[in-house]
Design a protein around this motif. Structure first.
Motif, PDB file in Angstrom:
ATOM      1  N   ALA A 130       0.832  -1.208   0.000  1.00 52.01           N
ATOM      2  CA  ALA A 130       0.000   0.000   0.000  1.00 52.01           C
ATOM      3  C   ALA A 130       0.863   1.254   0.000  1.00 52.01           C
ATOM      4  O   ALA A 130       0.553   2.238  -0.665  1.00 52.01           O
ATOM      5  CB  ALA A 130      -0.927  -0.004   1.220  1.00 52.01           C
ATOM      6  N   PHE A 131       1.958   1.202   0.714  1.00 50.00           N
ATOM      7  CA  PHE A 131       2.784   2.400   0.881  1.00 50.00           C
ATOM      8  C   PHE A 131       3.649   2.685  -0.342  1.00 50.00           C
ATOM      9  O   PHE A 131       3.760   3.825  -0.790  1.00 50.00           O
ATOM     10  CB  PHE A 131       3.678   2.253   2.113  1.00 50.00           C
ATOM     11  N   ASP A 132       4.286   1.658  -0.863  1.00 51.04           N
ATOM     12  CA  ASP A 132       5.234   1.863  -1.961  1.00 51.04           C
ATOM     13  C   ASP A 132       5.322   0.588  -2.788  1.00 51.04           C
ATOM     14  O   ASP A 132       6.139  -0.291  -2.542  1.00 51.04           O
ATOM     15  CB  ASP A 132       6.612   2.218  -1.388  1.00 51.04           C
ATOM     16  N   GLN A 137       7.726  -4.434  -4.899  1.00 46.03           N
ATOM     17  CA  GLN A 137       8.036  -5.297  -6.030  1.00 46.03           C
ATOM     18  C   GLN A 137       9.535  -5.571  -6.119  1.00 46.03           C
ATOM     19  O   GLN A 137       9.955  -6.697  -6.321  1.00 46.03           O
ATOM     20  CB  GLN A 137       7.587  -4.576  -7.303  1.00 46.03           C
ATOM     21  N   ALA A 138      10.317  -4.512  -5.933  1.00 49.43           N
ATOM     22  CA  ALA A 138      11.770  -4.649  -6.035  1.00 49.43           C
ATOM     23  C   ALA A 138      12.321  -5.576  -4.957  1.00 49.43           C
ATOM     24  O   ALA A 138      13.347  -6.212  -5.144  1.00 49.43           O
ATOM     25  CB  ALA A 138      12.428  -3.272  -5.946  1.00 49.43           C
ATOM     26  N   PRO A 156      13.369   4.210  -5.155  1.00 50.69           N
ATOM     27  CA  PRO A 156      12.514   4.480  -6.314  1.00 50.69           C
ATOM     28  C   PRO A 156      12.297   5.982  -6.476  1.00 50.69           C
ATOM     29  O   PRO A 156      12.495   6.760  -5.536  1.00 50.69           O
ATOM     30  CB  PRO A 156      11.189   3.798  -5.975  1.00 50.69           C
ATOM     31  N   GLN A 157      11.867   6.342  -7.674  1.00 49.99           N
ATOM     32  CA  GLN A 157      11.537   7.748  -7.919  1.00 49.99           C
ATOM     33  C   GLN A 157      10.243   8.089  -7.189  1.00 49.99           C
ATOM     34  O   GLN A 157       9.270   7.340  -7.247  1.00 49.99           O
ATOM     35  CB  GLN A 157      11.353   7.962  -9.423  1.00 49.99           C
ATOM     36  N   HIS A 158      10.267   9.201  -6.467  1.00 47.21           N
ATOM     37  CA  HIS A 158       9.053   9.626  -5.766  1.00 47.21           C
ATOM     38  C   HIS A 158       8.540  10.895  -6.413  1.00 47.21           C
ATOM     39  O   HIS A 158       9.160  11.933  -6.362  1.00 47.21           O
ATOM     40  CB  HIS A 158       9.332   9.835  -4.284  1.00 47.21           C
ATOM     41  N   HIS A 159       7.378  10.750  -7.049  1.00 44.94           N
ATOM     42  CA  HIS A 159       6.845  11.874  -7.814  1.00 44.94           C
ATOM     43  C   HIS A 159       6.246  12.935  -6.894  1.00 44.94           C
ATOM     44  O   HIS A 159       6.268  14.108  -7.192  1.00 44.94           O
ATOM     45  CB  HIS A 159       5.802  11.375  -8.808  1.00 44.94           C
ATOM     46  N   THR A 160       5.667  12.478  -5.790  1.00 49.64           N
ATOM     47  CA  THR A 160       5.048  13.435  -4.862  1.00 49.64           C
ATOM     48  C   THR A 160       5.457  13.074  -3.439  1.00 49.64           C
ATOM     49  O   THR A 160       5.831  11.940  -3.156  1.00 49.64           O
ATOM     50  CB  THR A 160       3.513  13.370  -4.939  1.00 49.64           C
ATOM     51  N   GLU A 161       5.379  14.043  -2.577  1.00 48.10           N
ATOM     52  CA  GLU A 161       5.664  13.784  -1.172  1.00 48.10           C
ATOM     53  C   GLU A 161       4.535  12.945  -0.568  1.00 48.10           C
ATOM     54  O   GLU A 161       3.389  13.057  -0.959  1.00 48.10           O
ATOM     55  CB  GLU A 161       5.745  15.109  -0.402  1.00 48.10           C
ATOM     56  N   VAL A 162       4.899  12.130   0.426  1.00 53.69           N
ATOM     57  CA  VAL A 162       3.887  11.396   1.166  1.00 53.69           C
ATOM     58  C   VAL A 162       3.199  12.384   2.094  1.00 53.69           C
ATOM     59  O   VAL A 162       3.859  13.122   2.818  1.00 53.69           O
ATOM     60  CB  VAL A 162       4.534  10.282   2.016  1.00 53.69           C
ATOM     61  N   MET A 195      11.956   0.152   8.274  1.00 57.46           N
ATOM     62  CA  MET A 195      11.861  -1.274   8.616  1.00 57.46           C
ATOM     63  C   MET A 195      11.324  -2.110   7.458  1.00 57.46           C
ATOM     64  O   MET A 195      11.586  -3.308   7.362  1.00 57.46           O
ATOM     65  CB  MET A 195      10.981  -1.439   9.863  1.00 57.46           C
ATOM     66  N   MET A 196      10.567  -1.464   6.537  1.00 55.91           N
ATOM     67  CA  MET A 196      10.039  -2.195   5.374  1.00 55.91           C
ATOM     68  C   MET A 196      11.143  -2.866   4.576  1.00 55.91           C
ATOM     69  O   MET A 196      10.933  -3.892   3.943  1.00 55.91           O
ATOM     70  CB  MET A 196       9.287  -1.235   4.452  1.00 55.91           C
TER      71      MET A 196
END
Lengths: 283, 257
Positions: free
Chosen positions: A164-166, A171-172, B81-87, B99-100
């Motif tokens: 959901a977050f990224d 996927q990577a 990864p490329q971040h197009h917009t801020e969270v 941690m992810m």
């Protein structure tokens, strides 16, 4: 003889009311809990689509005299799979495709049902729920399926939240993004199916989205959000059912009204994010 | 410590529908190179990184990382990864986000261990965000968020860093910190591939340049590839390089009619 009636215990003398309470508690808990994923993942629209697509399944099973749950489950799973495939291709117009398909599915359900005699009564029950007619088997089924949903969603919490977050990062890292999407859609479909009796096809999405959106206003942390949302879902079910009993108003609609009321209150008065609170602080 | 692997692309093509994103890309990245990947928008820079990560299907050719396929080599990478917009609105703390990175290959029933926590703490330390660990990700500025995403990449513990436009839209302080950090990581023997629009920064920091416009226009040491002719061939217009060679002022937008 003198009766002293207690508005809280009075309805509980009836079997059908006790079953109704059990049903709305299970539905409120499961839908509220799972709704957290729906809200953080931003798939409110997809959940609505699933609710519509389940409808012809319910009708077909009903017309064939089979278990409504089975029909809804089959269509729910097919829908989850179809959605997984559609959203995977990431076409720009996927929202339009989903909108068209599921309005169509809903229409199919209505047309099929209209072939049956006494169609308006059945239609009302499917669309708006019939919580007072919930059977013991319905409740046990809801508990079994709902328990499974909560267990799986808790176990895969980190993976589901990571997607959901990224999505790109998930996927990577080799997370099975497609299967996790499919799993989430399937759980949403199952939660909708077990909620149909209580609130009906049209309002079922409110049980998924509104408690979670309310909880989001009250807390910034994921796990407290899940707990709050489940509590709000249950509370809305119980309060809505009481009001409906005493005022003799539609139960499904009343439950959704109560949970909508929760949302409005939080929107206005939430300690950090409430509109009024921020306005007062800003003034 | 795991060694940094050799990266090989041989005749790699990727298509999105009909549109070619990469066409016949062949190149070797020796361990420890610091490669700037530049090219106009839509020239396949992000796709190149995705081909390495195994997240995009190849229409032709193959990619090898230390002789292994991308799927086998997932542990080799650290990815931003490329971040197009801020969270803006997500109920996760900075610590949760970093941690992810530890989820790769983690069984659902396994709990977060002490080692995971130590690595997350170390990663946040390196990007100067250790004191913001309990902050909500949405409360941070764009530059701070980018630091957190770089910390998340570090927590993957890969020896090959892949950064997709990490410097776009960040503040000067973050830019400086990130570039210093990348130089350190490079000094520790890691391979770095960074896509960017910023020719100046690339010329100043990278040792190798990949000029990409669906096909490889040029690939090699900075001194040989950072030339007006090759940049023009990449961007389809004249790129002015100031006096003093590639390390001097560069202006990208001078167009000669």
């Amino acid at each position: 003889m003198l009766f002293i009636t207690d508005p809280l215990t009075d309805p509980l003398q009836f079997d059908f009311m006790r079953r109704a309470f059990a049903a709305v508690i299970v539905v409120g808990l499961v839908a509220g809990f799972l709704g957290t994923y729906v809200v953080v993942r931003g798939i409110a629209f997809i959940s609505d689509a699933i609710a519509h697509a389940v409808f012809p399944g319910v009708v077909i099973a009903y017309l064939l005299g089979r278990g409504v749950f089975v029909g809804a489950a089959v269509f729910g799973l097919l829908t989850a799979f179809g959605l997984g495939a559609i959203t995977q291709t990431r076409r720009v117009r996927e929202d339009a495709a989903i909108g068209v398909l599921f309005a169509g599915a809903f229409a199919l359900g209505i047309v099929l049902l209209s072939s049956h005699q006494g169609y308006t009564g059945d239609l009302a029950a499917f669309l708006f729920g019939q919580v007072l007619a919930v059977s013991r088997e319905d409740i046990l089924l809801a508990m079994g399926v709902g328990g499974g949903i909560v267990l799986v969603a808790l176990l895969l919490r980190r993976q589901l939240v990571a997607v959901a977050f990224d999505r790109e990062m998930a996927q990577a890292m080799g997370l099975p993004v497609f299967w996790l999407d499919l799993l989430l859609y399937t759980m949403v479909a199952m939660a909708i199916v077990i909620s149909l009796r209580a609130v009906g096809n049209i309002l079922v999405v409110a049980m998924l989205i509104t408690p979670a959106a309310t909880a989001r206003l009250l807390t910034d942390r994921l796990v407290p959000m899940m707990a709050t949302s489940a509590l709000l879902g249950m509370a809305a079910g119980i309060i809505g059912l009481y009001v409906s009993y005493h005022a003799d108003l539609a139960a499904g609609g009343m439950i959704v009204l109560v949970v909508t009321g929760f949302f409005l209150l939080a929107w206005l008065f939430a300690p950090r994010q409430g509109v009024l609170v921020r306005w007062i602080r800003g003034a | 410590m795991e060694t940094t692997p050799l990266i090989e692309f041989s005749h790699v093509s990727v298509r999105y529908g009909e549109r070619p994103a990469l066409e016949d890309v062949t190149l070797r990245v020796e361990p420890g190179r610091y490669v700037g990947v530049i090219g106009p928008n839509g020239s396949g820079k992000s796709t190149l990184l995705r081909a390495l990560l195994g997240t995009t299907a190849l229409a032709a050719g193959e990619v090898r990382i230390g002789g292994r396929t991308p799927e086998q080599a997932r542990g080799a990478f650290a990815y931003v990864p490329q971040h197009h917009t801020e969270v803006r609105d997500f109920p996760l703390t900075v610590g949760d986000v970093v941690m992810m990175a530890r989820l790769r290959g983690m069984a659902p029933w396994r709990r977060i261990g002490r080692r995971d926590r130590e690595i997350v703490a170390w990663a946040l330390e390196r990007v100067g965000m250790a004191d913001r660990r309990e902050a909500l990700i949405g409360e941070l500025s764009g530059g701070q968020q980018q630091r957190v995403f770089i910390a998340r990449a570090l927590a993957q513990e890969g020896r090959v860093l892949l950064l997709d436009e990490p410097l776009t839209g960040v503040d000067a302080g973050t830019m400086e910190l990130v570039l210093a950090l990348l130089a350190e990581l490079h000094g520790e023997g890691r391979t770095i591939l960074i896509t960017t629009h910023d020719l100046n920064t690339t010329a100043d920091t990278c040792d190798t340049l990949l000029l990409l416009n669906t096909r490889v226009i040029a690939y090699g040491p900075m001194a040989e590839t950072f030339t007006p002719a090759l940049l023009e061939a990449t961007f389809g217009r004249h790129v002015h390089i100031g006096e003093g060679g590639p390390h001097a002022e560069v202006t990208e937008n001078v167009i000669h009619h």
